[in-house]
Write a protein that holds these residues in place. Structure first.
Motif, short mmCIF file in Angstrom:
data_model
loop_
_atom_site.label_atom_id
_atom_site.label_comp_id
_atom_site.label_asym_id
_atom_site.label_seq_id
_atom_site.Cartn_x
_atom_site.Cartn_y
_atom_site.Cartn_z
N UNK A 91 33.22 70.72 89.82
CA UNK A 91 32.57 71.14 91.06
C UNK A 91 31.78 72.41 90.87
N UNK A 92 30.70 72.54 91.65
CA UNK A 92 29.88 73.75 91.60
C UNK A 92 29.44 74.11 93.01
N UNK A 93 29.62 75.38 93.37
CA UNK A 93 29.21 75.88 94.67
C UNK A 93 28.29 77.08 94.46
N UNK A 94 27.19 77.12 95.20
CA UNK A 94 26.26 78.24 95.12
C UNK A 94 25.92 78.68 96.54
N UNK A 130 22.18 73.46 104.14
CA UNK A 130 22.29 72.84 102.84
C UNK A 130 20.94 72.90 102.11
N UNK A 131 20.98 73.32 100.85
CA UNK A 131 19.77 73.32 100.02
C UNK A 131 19.81 72.26 98.94
N UNK A 132 21.03 71.90 98.49
CA UNK A 132 21.16 70.86 97.46
C UNK A 132 22.57 70.29 97.54
N UNK A 133 22.68 69.00 97.25
CA UNK A 133 23.97 68.31 97.34
C UNK A 133 24.09 67.31 96.20
N UNK A 134 25.26 67.31 95.53
CA UNK A 134 25.56 66.35 94.47
C UNK A 134 26.92 65.73 94.78
N UNK A 135 26.99 64.39 94.71
CA UNK A 135 28.25 63.66 94.87
C UNK A 135 28.25 62.52 93.86
N UNK A 136 29.21 62.54 92.95
CA UNK A 136 29.26 61.51 91.92
C UNK A 136 30.70 61.05 91.71
N UNK A 137 30.85 59.80 91.29
CA UNK A 137 32.16 59.27 90.96
C UNK A 137 33.10 59.29 92.15
N UNK A 138 34.28 59.87 91.96
CA UNK A 138 35.32 59.85 93.00
C UNK A 138 35.20 60.99 94.01
N UNK A 139 34.18 61.82 93.88
CA UNK A 139 34.07 63.01 94.74
C UNK A 139 33.08 62.78 95.89
N UNK A 140 33.49 63.17 97.08
CA UNK A 140 32.63 63.15 98.25
C UNK A 140 32.81 64.46 99.01
N UNK A 184 45.56 51.52 77.47
CA UNK A 184 44.53 52.43 77.95
C UNK A 184 44.27 52.15 79.42
N UNK A 185 44.42 53.15 80.26
CA UNK A 185 44.25 53.00 81.70
C UNK A 185 42.92 53.56 82.16
N UNK A 186 42.38 52.96 83.19
CA UNK A 186 41.14 53.47 83.76
C UNK A 186 41.41 54.82 84.43
N UNK A 187 40.50 55.77 84.23
CA UNK A 187 40.66 57.10 84.80
C UNK A 187 39.46 57.45 85.66
N UNK A 188 39.69 58.31 86.61
CA UNK A 188 38.63 58.70 87.55
C UNK A 188 37.83 59.88 87.00
N UNK A 189 36.54 59.84 87.25
CA UNK A 189 35.66 60.96 86.94
C UNK A 189 34.85 61.26 88.19
N UNK A 190 34.67 62.55 88.46
CA UNK A 190 33.91 62.91 89.65
C UNK A 190 33.24 64.26 89.49
N UNK A 191 32.18 64.43 90.26
CA UNK A 191 31.47 65.70 90.26
C UNK A 191 30.90 65.95 91.64
N UNK A 192 31.03 67.19 92.10
CA UNK A 192 30.39 67.56 93.36
C UNK A 192 29.67 68.90 93.18
N UNK A 193 28.61 69.06 93.92
CA UNK A 193 27.87 70.32 93.89
C UNK A 193 27.25 70.57 95.25
N UNK A 194 27.27 71.81 95.67
CA UNK A 194 26.67 72.17 96.96
C UNK A 194 26.03 73.54 96.84
#
Length: 274
Positions: A65-68, A25-35, A4-14
């Motif tokens: 990812x989510x963009x609004x 910018x009104x809102x920003x989300x950066x989690x895990x491997x995402x910038x 079992x190998x380690x895997x990346x998880x990421x989330x971004x939102x703008x």
């Protein structure tokens, strides 16, 4: 036993909103491997570059990812570099990338990343969904590069599903699906209707009230030698360009000829400038 190998998880939102004539910018989300990076640019719009700090996409990775884009905003999304999809083991689950976009009235969203490089044996399921107002503008670019021919790599196996869905005023406008699932993908890519033996393919979609008016100027650009493997069509308030080339660099050269027409002469994204 399969390790079992380690895997990346990421989330971004703008989320962006208009402040007078400028996009903020009104809102920003950066989690895990995402910038997300925000280069300084001239003009009222906003430019953002996605960064995957895991260094590439491996089987089993998950990115959301989510963009609004609020009414009257102007957002350009690009990437820091080409995304690499690495070889998977036979029993690995595919990497999954899902991006959703909301574009309100009179807003403009440009999705202009560098290309995606598929290594031999890579597995990826990717989807982008767009809900846009009839007065909005959406531009989508995806260049897919099959292997590293400069390094002598030849593809034999791929498991790729790449899907784009666009709804305008709540009605389905575009449902575009690339599906390459084969243990002998080089034979599949050699077919004229797939890639004609070329090293990469590009899809460029513009949905805009002005999109169809740009077709004559785009076709003039496609008549140049750099765009020999490209063609364009326009209908129902959108313009679609598809092209083939031997390498990712040749795809980018052709795209650089076309984009100024579709973007009203705007400067290229910051990470594209040479």
């Amino acid at each position: 036993m399969t390790t079992t190998l380690q895997r990346a998880k990421g989330r971004f939102g703008l989320e962006v909103r208009a402040a007078g004539t400028r996009t903020r910018m009104a809102d920003l989300v950066q989690e895990g491997c995402c910038r997300l990076l925000f280069p300084r640019i001239a003009g009222p719009g906003m430019e953002t570059a996605t960064v995957n700090i895991s260094g590439g996409i491996a089987a089993g990775d998950r990115i959301e990812g989510r963009l609004a884009c609020g009414e009257g905003t102007d957002l350009l999304m690009t990437s820091q570099a080409a995304e690499r999809i690495y070889r998977a083991r036979p029993d690995d689950a595919p990497a999954e990338i899902a991006v959703s976009c909301q574009i309100d009235a009179n807003a403009r969203l440009e999705w202009l990343p560098h290309g995606t490089i598929f290594f031999d044996g890579s597995r990826l399921h990717r989807r982008m969904t767009v809900d846009m107002a009839g007065s909005a503008t959406f531009m989508f670019l995806e260049s897919r590069i099959f292997g590293r021919r400069g390094s002598g790599e030849n593809l034999s196996r791929l498991d790729v599903r790449d899907r784009l869905s666009i709804r305008r005023d709540g009605r389905l406008l575009v449902e575009d699906m690339l599906r390459l699932e084969s243990p002998d993908v080089s034979t599949l890519l050699a077919q004229p209707a797939v890639a004609d033996g070329q090293g990469g393919v590009t899809t460029l979609v513009l949905v805009s009230p002005q999109a169809m008016d740009l077709l004559p100027d785009v076709r003039m650009r496609l008549a140049t030698p750099e765009c020999a493997g490209f063609a364009a069509s326009a209908w129902n308030g959108m313009l679609v360009v598809r092209g083939l080339a031997q390498s990712g660099w040749m795809l980018e050269v052709a795209v650089r000829k076309i984009l100024p027409v579709l973007r009203n002469g705007r400067p290229m994204p910051g990470t594209w400038r040479s």
